[in-house]
Design a protein around this motif. Sequence first.
Motif, PDB file in Angstrom:
ATOM      1  N   LEU A   1       0.972  -1.168   0.099  1.00 26.84           N
ATOM      2  CA  LEU A   1       0.064  -0.050  -0.052  1.00 26.84           C
ATOM      3  C   LEU A   1       0.796   1.107   0.025  1.00 26.84           C
ATOM      4  O   LEU A   1       1.891   1.419   0.597  1.00 26.84           O
ATOM      5  N   ASN A   2       0.483   2.440  -0.664  1.00 29.52           N
ATOM      6  CA  ASN A   2       1.112   3.720  -0.383  1.00 29.52           C
ATOM      7  C   ASN A   2       0.773   3.997   0.865  1.00 29.52           C
ATOM      8  O   ASN A   2      -0.087   3.608   1.563  1.00 29.52           O
ATOM      9  N   THR A   3       1.343   5.326   1.313  1.00 32.70           N
ATOM     10  CA  THR A   3       1.245   6.060   2.306  1.00 32.70           C
ATOM     11  C   THR A   3      -0.232   6.346   2.568  1.00 32.70           C
ATOM     12  O   THR A   3      -0.969   6.436   3.744  1.00 32.70           O
ATOM     13  N   ASP A   4      -1.041   6.709   1.563  1.00 38.40           N
ATOM     14  CA  ASP A   4      -2.460   7.113   1.692  1.00 38.40           C
ATOM     15  C   ASP A   4      -3.285   5.852   1.673  1.00 38.40           C
ATOM     16  O   ASP A   4      -4.635   5.876   1.283  1.00 38.40           O
ATOM     17  N   ASN A   5      -2.880   4.540   1.925  1.00 35.39           N
ATOM     18  CA  ASN A   5      -3.578   3.338   1.746  1.00 35.39           C
ATOM     19  C   ASN A   5      -4.237   3.016   0.558  1.00 35.39           C
ATOM     20  O   ASN A   5      -5.034   2.172   0.422  1.00 35.39           O
ATOM     21  N   THR A   6      -3.500   3.443  -0.432  1.00 38.62           N
ATOM     22  CA  THR A   6      -4.131   2.774  -1.904  1.00 38.62           C
ATOM     23  C   THR A   6      -3.194   1.796  -2.349  1.00 38.62           C
ATOM     24  O   THR A   6      -1.946   1.841  -1.993  1.00 38.62           O
ATOM     25  N   ALA A   7      -3.764   0.817  -2.866  1.00 39.77           N
ATOM     26  CA  ALA A   7      -2.988  -0.521  -3.396  1.00 39.77           C
ATOM     27  C   ALA A   7      -2.223  -0.140  -4.578  1.00 39.77           C
ATOM     28  O   ALA A   7      -2.504   0.540  -5.548  1.00 39.77           O
ATOM     29  N   LEU A   8      -0.863  -0.533  -4.602  1.00 39.22           N
ATOM     30  CA  LEU A   8      -0.019  -0.348  -5.612  1.00 39.22           C
ATOM     31  C   LEU A   8       0.212  -1.558  -6.411  1.00 39.22           C
ATOM     32  O   LEU A   8       0.180  -1.589  -7.590  1.00 39.22           O
ATOM     33  N   HIS A   9       0.710  -2.556  -5.690  1.00 37.61           N
ATOM     34  CA  HIS A   9       0.861  -4.096  -6.361  1.00 37.61           C
ATOM     35  C   HIS A   9       1.235  -4.983  -5.277  1.00 37.61           C
ATOM     36  O   HIS A   9       1.073  -4.528  -4.131  1.00 37.61           O
ATOM     37  N   THR A  10       1.788  -6.292  -5.766  1.00 40.24           N
ATOM     38  CA  THR A  10       1.891  -7.216  -4.876  1.00 40.24           C
ATOM     39  C   THR A  10       3.297  -7.581  -4.944  1.00 40.24           C
ATOM     40  O   THR A  10       3.904  -7.390  -6.316  1.00 40.24           O
ATOM     41  N   VAL A  11       4.081  -8.207  -4.074  1.00 38.56           N
ATOM     42  CA  VAL A  11       5.428  -8.375  -4.248  1.00 38.56           C
ATOM     43  C   VAL A  11       5.544  -9.796  -3.373  1.00 38.56           C
ATOM     44  O   VAL A  11       4.712 -10.499  -2.632  1.00 38.56           O
TER      45      VAL A  11
END
Length: 147
Positions: free
Chosen positions: A7-17
């Motif tokens: 998650l980004n700092t604003d809690n939006t999902a970016l990707h999976t690792v």
Amino acid sequence: MSGVLVLNTDNTALHTVSVKHAIGMLVREVAVVEEARADHAIGPYPWPVVLRLVRYVKTAFMYARAPGWTKRGVLRRDGHTCAYCGGRADTVDHLVPQSRGGPNTWLNTVAACGRCNALKADRTPAEARMLLRFRPYAPSRAELTGL
């Protein structure tokens, strides 16, 4: 679990690792554990399920244009459903066949089962008298990642 959500700092999902990559992010202190598996640890770190980045990552570049074409992306876009019969799709069919100059693009490809793909062969859907159940389109990045 096959991956760790970032998650980004604003809690939006970016990707999976991968878990290995996630532990590396924790070691480098670029992320913190937001959610972990109960009673599981990897060394001194809890087994991560969700990470949140420490610094905000600008993501405008991700949404500026449609993602690049891939066979896997076509199957995901079409929900692994054959565009001709509605059965389980395991391959990709070109509406204008590649032998006739049809490109690998979102608008020229659909998911298809092996039977329908072989039946259509080296023809257009109209020539093969096969109707499409849905129209191909260029998906967004968010649609392909399922977030």
